[in-house]
Motif scaffolding. Structure first.
Motif, PDB file in Angstrom:
ATOM      1  N   ALA A  73       9.749  28.379 -10.441  1.00 55.56           N
ATOM      2  CA  ALA A  73       8.940  27.847  -9.335  1.00 55.56           C
ATOM      3  C   ALA A  73       8.396  26.462  -9.689  1.00 55.56           C
ATOM      4  O   ALA A  73       8.314  25.575  -8.827  1.00 55.56           O
ATOM      5  CB  ALA A  73       7.797  28.804  -9.004  1.00 55.56           C
ATOM      6  N   ALA A  74       8.029  26.255 -10.947  1.00 58.34           N
ATOM      7  CA  ALA A  74       7.558  24.937 -11.373  1.00 58.34           C
ATOM      8  C   ALA A  74       8.694  23.920 -11.317  1.00 58.34           C
ATOM      9  O   ALA A  74       8.500  22.764 -10.902  1.00 58.34           O
ATOM     10  CB  ALA A  74       6.990  25.024 -12.793  1.00 58.34           C
ATOM     11  N   THR A  77       9.319  22.969  -7.767  1.00 58.39           N
ATOM     12  CA  THR A  77       8.247  22.066  -7.344  1.00 58.39           C
ATOM     13  C   THR A  77       8.543  20.632  -7.781  1.00 58.39           C
ATOM     14  O   THR A  77       8.402  19.679  -7.001  1.00 58.39           O
ATOM     15  CB  THR A  77       6.907  22.526  -7.940  1.00 58.39           C
ATOM     16  N   ALA A 113       2.629  27.778  -7.234  1.00 53.72           N
ATOM     17  CA  ALA A 113       3.389  27.057  -6.216  1.00 53.72           C
ATOM     18  C   ALA A 113       3.063  27.576  -4.815  1.00 53.72           C
ATOM     19  O   ALA A 113       2.959  26.800  -3.860  1.00 53.72           O
ATOM     20  CB  ALA A 113       4.890  27.187  -6.492  1.00 53.72           C
ATOM     21  N   GLU A 118       3.977  24.800  -1.794  1.00 52.24           N
ATOM     22  CA  GLU A 118       5.056  23.868  -2.110  1.00 52.24           C
ATOM     23  C   GLU A 118       6.229  24.068  -1.148  1.00 52.24           C
ATOM     24  O   GLU A 118       6.498  25.177  -0.683  1.00 52.24           O
ATOM     25  CB  GLU A 118       5.524  24.057  -3.555  1.00 52.24           C
TER      26      GLU A 118
END
Length: 300
Positions: A73-74, A77, A113, A118
């Motif tokens: 997820a990072a 992003t 996120a 996001e």
């Protein structure tokens, strides 16, 4: 699905190394056909990471970025931010992870996120265990399921990830399976059209992990919906719930007995599972019916 759909471009190479009958790869093929060539896939460790991270043999025809287990997820992003900084708002970004990388190891990055809303799609292929490393339990493993780390059946219930995602009030959440392709494609297209965090929860039968024949994947995915173990629904903004299918009630034991991973469950324990499924279905339907009765109230 019409003829044009089947003749639309494919974004998976044939001859991939996924297990025969893998539920995920059926669904992944469909969603890539929806999103198209202008897509970047962030991939964590898991079945997809194992099969896509070895150049030059990746089965994916679109751009892919393999990440550590905890950070898909990072990574998504960051990819989205980089595209936006270059003025590119058209390329779709999709994060793809199994239940281990979503329910467990990646939950912190996913929650962060989601809280920031996001702008990417997150696809969780939930096969209810760490399957590509030898069938260990995850927090998505259901009550009573055999794994190598729960040889007498898992003692606790499956983590309620839908409730966690709803609590983040993300724009779009949907459940889907490869057994209902029209429903699947409608939700993939809806996710494509919405901005902000979109979360797709895919039930992905795993023949070796679930103890089913490879040709039974779609049958088991359909049975999960028919027994109401895995309802098909959508949630908008963490509140408004829409039930997409209200199936005839098939006994849960029909689903459980079709899989060797539940072989240790007694009749009494299966009845307990039935009561849990009935409870959660009634709760979901009550919320969906309430929102249906308020369909004209734009404030909801």
């Amino acid at each position: 699905m019409n003829k044009d759909w089947w003749e639309s471009p494919e974004f998976l190479h044939p001859g991939h190394a996924f297990c025969a009958g893998c539920g995920f790869i059926i669904a992944f093929r469909h969603i890539l056909k929806v999103l198209g060539a202008d897509t970047i896939v962030a991939i964590t460790a898991g079945c997809l990471g194992t099969n896509s991270g070895f150049l030059p043999s990746s089965p994916i025809k679109v751009a892919g970025y393999n990440t550590p287990f905890a950070s898909v997820a990072a990574a998504a992003t960051g990819i989205r931010a980089a595209l936006d900084a270059r003025g590119n708002s058209l390329t779709q970004v999709i994060a793809v992870a199994g239940d281990g990388g979503t329910y467990d190891i990646g939950l912190q990055a996913l929650s962060a996120a989601a809280e920031r809303n996001e702008n990417f799609i997150y696809l969780c292929y939930d096969n209810e265990g760490y399957m590509n490393t030898g069938v260990q339990r995850s927090s998505a493993t259901p009550l009573g399921a055999w794994t190598t780390t729960t040889p007498e059946g898992k003692a606790g219930p499956k983590k309620d990830l839908p409730a966690i995602m709803m609590a983040h009030r993300i724009p779009y959440f949907a459940t889907l399976t490869p057994a209902f392709p029209e429903d699947f494609l409608a939700k993939a297209r809806q996710a494509e059209a919405i901005k902000g965090m979109r979360f797709l929860q895919l039930l992905s039968p795993c023949p070796p992990g679930w103890g089913i024949p490879s040709q039974a994947t779609v049958k088991l995915a359909r049975l999960a919906v028919q027994t109401r173990v895995f309802p098909l629904y959508e949630v908008y903004d963490g509140k408004r719930i829409i039930l997409n299918l209200e199936p005839e009630k098939v006994p849960v034991k029909d689903y459980l007995r079709a899989q060797t991973r539940f072989r240790t469950l007694s009749d009494e324990e299966m009845e307990h599972v039935q009561k849990e499924v009935d409870f959660h279905w009634a709760e979901l339907k009550a919320r969906a019916d309430w929102f249906a009765s308020k369909a004209d109230d734009a404030a909801l």
